[in-house]
Write a protein that holds these residues in place. Sequence first.
Motif, PDB file in Angstrom:
ATOM      1  N   GLY A 200       0.812  -1.215   0.000  1.00 57.78           N
ATOM      2  CA  GLY A 200       0.000   0.000   0.000  1.00 57.78           C
ATOM      3  C   GLY A 200       0.842   1.259   0.000  1.00 57.78           C
ATOM      4  O   GLY A 200       0.450   2.285  -0.578  1.00 57.78           O
ATOM      5  N   ARG A 201       2.007   1.202   0.640  1.00 55.04           N
ATOM      6  CA  ARG A 201       2.908   2.350   0.668  1.00 55.04           C
ATOM      7  C   ARG A 201       3.860   2.377  -0.516  1.00 55.04           C
ATOM      8  O   ARG A 201       4.653   3.313  -0.649  1.00 55.04           O
ATOM      9  CB  ARG A 201       3.709   2.348   1.974  1.00 55.04           C
ATOM     10  CG  ARG A 201       2.859   2.610   3.201  1.00 55.04           C
ATOM     11  CD  ARG A 201       3.689   2.795   4.465  1.00 55.04           C
ATOM     12  NE  ARG A 201       4.197   1.544   4.980  1.00 55.04           N
ATOM     13  CZ  ARG A 201       5.466   1.158   4.914  1.00 55.04           C
ATOM     14  NH1 ARG A 201       6.365   1.914   4.307  1.00 55.04           N
ATOM     15  NH2 ARG A 201       5.851   0.001   5.432  1.00 55.04           N
ATOM     16  N   GLY A 202       3.811   1.351  -1.364  1.00 53.83           N
ATOM     17  CA  GLY A 202       4.688   1.312  -2.528  1.00 53.83           C
ATOM     18  C   GLY A 202       6.108   0.894  -2.203  1.00 53.83           C
ATOM     19  O   GLY A 202       7.026   1.146  -3.001  1.00 53.83           O
ATOM     20  N   ASP A 203       6.321   0.241  -1.057  1.00 56.91           N
ATOM     21  CA  ASP A 203       7.652  -0.232  -0.676  1.00 56.91           C
ATOM     22  C   ASP A 203       7.838  -1.623  -1.284  1.00 56.91           C
ATOM     23  O   ASP A 203       7.705  -2.652  -0.610  1.00 56.91           O
ATOM     24  CB  ASP A 203       7.761  -0.275   0.857  1.00 56.91           C
ATOM     25  CG  ASP A 203       9.175  -0.593   1.322  1.00 56.91           C
ATOM     26  OD1 ASP A 203      10.061  -0.787   0.458  1.00 56.91           O
ATOM     27  OD2 ASP A 203       9.401  -0.661   2.550  1.00 56.91           O
ATOM     28  N   TRP A 204       8.187  -1.636  -2.560  1.00 53.67           N
ATOM     29  CA  TRP A 204       8.291  -2.905  -3.265  1.00 53.67           C
ATOM     30  C   TRP A 204       9.499  -3.708  -2.812  1.00 53.67           C
ATOM     31  O   TRP A 204       9.439  -4.954  -2.792  1.00 53.67           O
ATOM     32  CB  TRP A 204       8.351  -2.659  -4.771  1.00 53.67           C
ATOM     33  CG  TRP A 204       7.274  -1.754  -5.264  1.00 53.67           C
ATOM     34  CD1 TRP A 204       7.409  -0.530  -5.843  1.00 53.67           C
ATOM     35  CD2 TRP A 204       5.857  -1.997  -5.194  1.00 53.67           C
ATOM     36  NE1 TRP A 204       6.184   0.010  -6.144  1.00 53.67           N
ATOM     37  CE2 TRP A 204       5.215  -0.866  -5.759  1.00 53.67           C
ATOM     38  CE3 TRP A 204       5.080  -3.032  -4.711  1.00 53.67           C
ATOM     39  CZ2 TRP A 204       3.831  -0.767  -5.855  1.00 53.67           C
ATOM     40  CZ3 TRP A 204       3.702  -2.937  -4.799  1.00 53.67           C
ATOM     41  CH2 TRP A 204       3.094  -1.819  -5.366  1.00 53.67           C
ATOM     42  N   GLU A 205      10.582  -3.045  -2.443  1.00 55.41           N
ATOM     43  CA  GLU A 205      11.758  -3.765  -1.965  1.00 55.41           C
ATOM     44  C   GLU A 205      11.461  -4.481  -0.652  1.00 55.41           C
ATOM     45  O   GLU A 205      11.818  -5.643  -0.465  1.00 55.41           O
ATOM     46  CB  GLU A 205      12.924  -2.792  -1.790  1.00 55.41           C
ATOM     47  CG  GLU A 205      13.579  -2.349  -3.085  1.00 55.41           C
ATOM     48  CD  GLU A 205      14.280  -3.504  -3.794  1.00 55.41           C
ATOM     49  OE1 GLU A 205      14.630  -4.484  -3.126  1.00 55.41           O
ATOM     50  OE2 GLU A 205      14.465  -3.413  -5.017  1.00 55.41           O
ATOM     51  N   GLY A 206      10.817  -3.778   0.274  1.00 56.35           N
ATOM     52  CA  GLY A 206      10.453  -4.419   1.535  1.00 56.35           C
ATOM     53  C   GLY A 206       9.484  -5.571   1.332  1.00 56.35           C
ATOM     54  O   GLY A 206       9.581  -6.605   2.002  1.00 56.35           O
ATOM     55  N   ALA A 207       8.548  -5.397   0.404  1.00 55.42           N
ATOM     56  CA  ALA A 207       7.598  -6.473   0.125  1.00 55.42           C
ATOM     57  C   ALA A 207       8.304  -7.689  -0.475  1.00 55.42           C
ATOM     58  O   ALA A 207       7.980  -8.836  -0.150  1.00 55.42           O
ATOM     59  CB  ALA A 207       6.506  -5.975  -0.820  1.00 55.42           C
ATOM     60  N   LEU A 208       9.300  -7.454  -1.348  1.00 59.76           N
ATOM     61  CA  LEU A 208      10.044  -8.567  -1.927  1.00 59.76           C
ATOM     62  C   LEU A 208      10.836  -9.323  -0.855  1.00 59.76           C
ATOM     63  O   LEU A 208      10.904 -10.562  -0.869  1.00 59.76           O
ATOM     64  CB  LEU A 208      10.991  -8.051  -3.010  1.00 59.76           C
ATOM     65  CG  LEU A 208      10.336  -7.613  -4.330  1.00 59.76           C
ATOM     66  CD1 LEU A 208      11.326  -6.884  -5.211  1.00 59.76           C
ATOM     67  CD2 LEU A 208       9.764  -8.833  -5.062  1.00 59.76           C
ATOM     68  N   LYS A 209      11.418  -8.604   0.090  1.00 61.51           N
ATOM     69  CA  LYS A 209      12.145  -9.264   1.178  1.00 61.51           C
ATOM     70  C   LYS A 209      11.203 -10.093   2.039  1.00 61.51           C
ATOM     71  O   LYS A 209      11.544 -11.206   2.471  1.00 61.51           O
ATOM     72  CB  LYS A 209      12.866  -8.219   2.021  1.00 61.51           C
ATOM     73  CG  LYS A 209      13.995  -7.508   1.298  1.00 61.51           C
ATOM     74  CD  LYS A 209      14.651  -6.473   2.197  1.00 61.51           C
ATOM     75  CE  LYS A 209      15.782  -5.745   1.459  1.00 61.51           C
ATOM     76  NZ  LYS A 209      16.412  -4.696   2.315  1.00 61.51           N
ATOM     77  N   ALA A 230       6.736 -12.038  -9.042  1.00 64.34           N
ATOM     78  CA  ALA A 230       6.527 -11.497 -10.392  1.00 64.34           C
ATOM     79  C   ALA A 230       5.630 -10.258 -10.337  1.00 64.34           C
ATOM     80  O   ALA A 230       5.889  -9.258 -11.026  1.00 64.34           O
ATOM     81  CB  ALA A 230       5.917 -12.564 -11.294  1.00 64.34           C
ATOM     82  N   VAL A 231       4.590 -10.311  -9.523  1.00 66.28           N
ATOM     83  CA  VAL A 231       3.694  -9.158  -9.399  1.00 66.28           C
ATOM     84  C   VAL A 231       4.425  -7.963  -8.799  1.00 66.28           C
ATOM     85  O   VAL A 231       4.321  -6.822  -9.287  1.00 66.28           O
ATOM     86  CB  VAL A 231       2.470  -9.544  -8.546  1.00 66.28           C
ATOM     87  CG1 VAL A 231       1.622  -8.316  -8.245  1.00 66.28           C
ATOM     88  CG2 VAL A 231       1.629 -10.586  -9.269  1.00 66.28           C
ATOM     89  N   LEU A 232       5.200  -8.212  -7.738  1.00 63.71           N
ATOM     90  CA  LEU A 232       5.927  -7.122  -7.081  1.00 63.71           C
ATOM     91  C   LEU A 232       7.009  -6.548  -7.991  1.00 63.71           C
ATOM     92  O   LEU A 232       7.217  -5.324  -8.031  1.00 63.71           O
ATOM     93  CB  LEU A 232       6.540  -7.620  -5.778  1.00 63.71           C
ATOM     94  CG  LEU A 232       5.545  -8.006  -4.679  1.00 63.71           C
ATOM     95  CD1 LEU A 232       6.258  -8.665  -3.513  1.00 63.71           C
ATOM     96  CD2 LEU A 232       4.779  -6.782  -4.200  1.00 63.71           C
ATOM     97  N   LEU A 233       7.702  -7.408  -8.730  1.00 64.77           N
ATOM     98  CA  LEU A 233       8.728  -6.914  -9.650  1.00 64.77           C
ATOM     99  C   LEU A 233       8.115  -6.113 -10.790  1.00 64.77           C
ATOM    100  O   LEU A 233       8.696  -5.112 -11.244  1.00 64.77           O
ATOM    101  CB  LEU A 233       9.532  -8.095 -10.194  1.00 64.77           C
ATOM    102  CG  LEU A 233      10.477  -8.773  -9.190  1.00 64.77           C
ATOM    103  CD1 LEU A 233      11.025 -10.065  -9.770  1.00 64.77           C
ATOM    104  CD2 LEU A 233      11.623  -7.831  -8.811  1.00 64.77           C
ATOM    105  N   THR A 234       6.949  -6.538 -11.262  1.00 65.19           N
ATOM    106  CA  THR A 234       6.259  -5.763 -12.308  1.00 65.19           C
ATOM    107  C   THR A 234       5.858  -4.390 -11.788  1.00 65.19           C
ATOM    108  O   THR A 234       6.018  -3.376 -12.484  1.00 65.19           O
ATOM    109  CB  THR A 234       5.027  -6.527 -12.797  1.00 65.19           C
ATOM    110  OG1 THR A 234       5.416  -7.827 -13.257  1.00 65.19           O
ATOM    111  CG2 THR A 234       4.350  -5.784 -13.929  1.00 65.19           C
ATOM    112  N   ALA A 235       5.323  -4.343 -10.560  1.00 65.04           N
ATOM    113  CA  ALA A 235       4.962  -3.056  -9.967  1.00 65.04           C
ATOM    114  C   ALA A 235       6.190  -2.181  -9.773  1.00 65.04           C
ATOM    115  O   ALA A 235       6.155  -0.955 -10.000  1.00 65.04           O
ATOM    116  CB  ALA A 235       4.249  -3.293  -8.636  1.00 65.04           C
TER     117      ALA A 235
END
Length: 533
Positions: A200-209, A230-235
């Motif tokens: 929700g905050r757009g922290d894709w790196e934290g979400a990937l970890k 794949a979804v997080l990397l696309t975002a």
Amino acid sequence: MIRILLFLAVVFALGLGFAWLADRPGEMVVTFSGYQYQVSLMVAAVAVVAVVAAVMIVWWLIKSLWNSPYTISRYFRVRRRDRGYQALSTGMIAAGAGDGALARKKTKEAAKLIRSDQEPLIHLLEAQASLLEGDHEGAREKFETMLDDPEMRLLGLRGLYLEAERLGDRNAARHYAGRAAAMAPQLAWAAESTLEDLTGRGDWEGALKLVEAQKSTRQIERDAANRRRAVLLTAKAQALIDSDPNAARTAALEANRLRPDFAPAAVVAAKMLFRENDVRKGSKILEAAWKAEPHPEIAELYTHARPADAVLDRLNRAKKLQEMKKNHAESSLAVARAALDAQDFSTARQEAEAAIRMDRREGAYLLLADIEEAETGDQGKVRQLLSKAVRAPRDPAWVADGVVSERWAPVSPITGKLDAFEWRAPMERLGQLIDSDEDASDAAVPTIAAPTKPAKENVIELTPAVSTERPTTAAASEGGEDHVAPVTASAFAAVPPDAEAVEPAEELARLPDDPGVDPDDENEKSPRRFRLF
């Protein structure tokens, strides 16, 4: 079992020893204080064994008497503890069954019999009883008290998280979930809530970890983890496409490697490669995704891969896509759009009609209307095609939690769930059907006037206004004139069998947009003679 075997072994050894002494007779002489005692060897052995046994028995009695106060107190303490655990067990079962009164009663009973610092489950039972009684404030206090106990801290965070979710405070819920996830990454509920917060905050790196931690702790399967990555990397690639093209390209290519059939990842990866003039590799990515599942964004990007291409070249590239996925509506629509741009109206019309035959949808009729307007300019046919488009099923779109979007998004705007958007047709529009039913129910039903006596001509007249009161037989007999009474649906059942029948005319279908009868034609018709329908 081992003790029994040892006891039998000792008894067997003693038996062998006494048997050995019995086979070897002898005497034992003891001189003590001027006296001489002489006994046989067997008697001496038995005496020694008896003395040892007596000493052991006396020692056990003395020890039992010495420890009797502690033994008695321990007995009552164990009995009290057993009663407390029985009350705790009954209270937990009552809480699970929703019996708040019994849960509260057993909570008090367990608290009297067991110290709460010795058994933390008493706090949980008390909190559950408060929730069943509707005392949410008291339950939150109990959960906050659990935070001071390291053994109960995760349980307290879970309770506070659920209470925050119940109140709709998403920030507080995610705060408690984040604390729990930091302490125990294996907790699925904490990890999922934290993942929603990060996305929700757009922290894709934290979400990937976090997804990688879930995969390492085996919270989710490998395929599910790859799908989320794949979804997080696309975002991430979409967010960095303008600010950091190199990082966006790397993320998009990794996402496409994890899920080659994922259209958004393929589109972003190909777009980044096209920017670097690597048309060949980008086209291969789009072709692989198109073979898995045709998508209009893939067709649009594939046909416009080289901006300097002529319209005929774009048409040829669209036909190449069609060869990869034959007998598919998206393939025909891609060729039809490219043919329309190339002014090849015959091909465009042929492919659009083929798409309608394979998958009747709104977009195909709209495209056919554009082709008709560009080729002939016949506004009548264009309006006819537009009316068909309104009634046709909707085109597929990205749908998540009732939200329809033209563009893909990584999370749902309603629930914040990751990978919620699906490429499918939205729900059909039922408003027109409901409106037409309501109009039909409100329409006035014409009433038919039936003569009380046989008329000279077999003509039935329609009366524009009908009185709700039916004339009685006495009133009809007093007047010398024929009275005409309105006949409703129930009156048809009372029609005599010898009444003359009127041949019904063929049923005329009236279109919804019928302008009605022309006034000149209406004047030419007889106002008195017309048939039922």
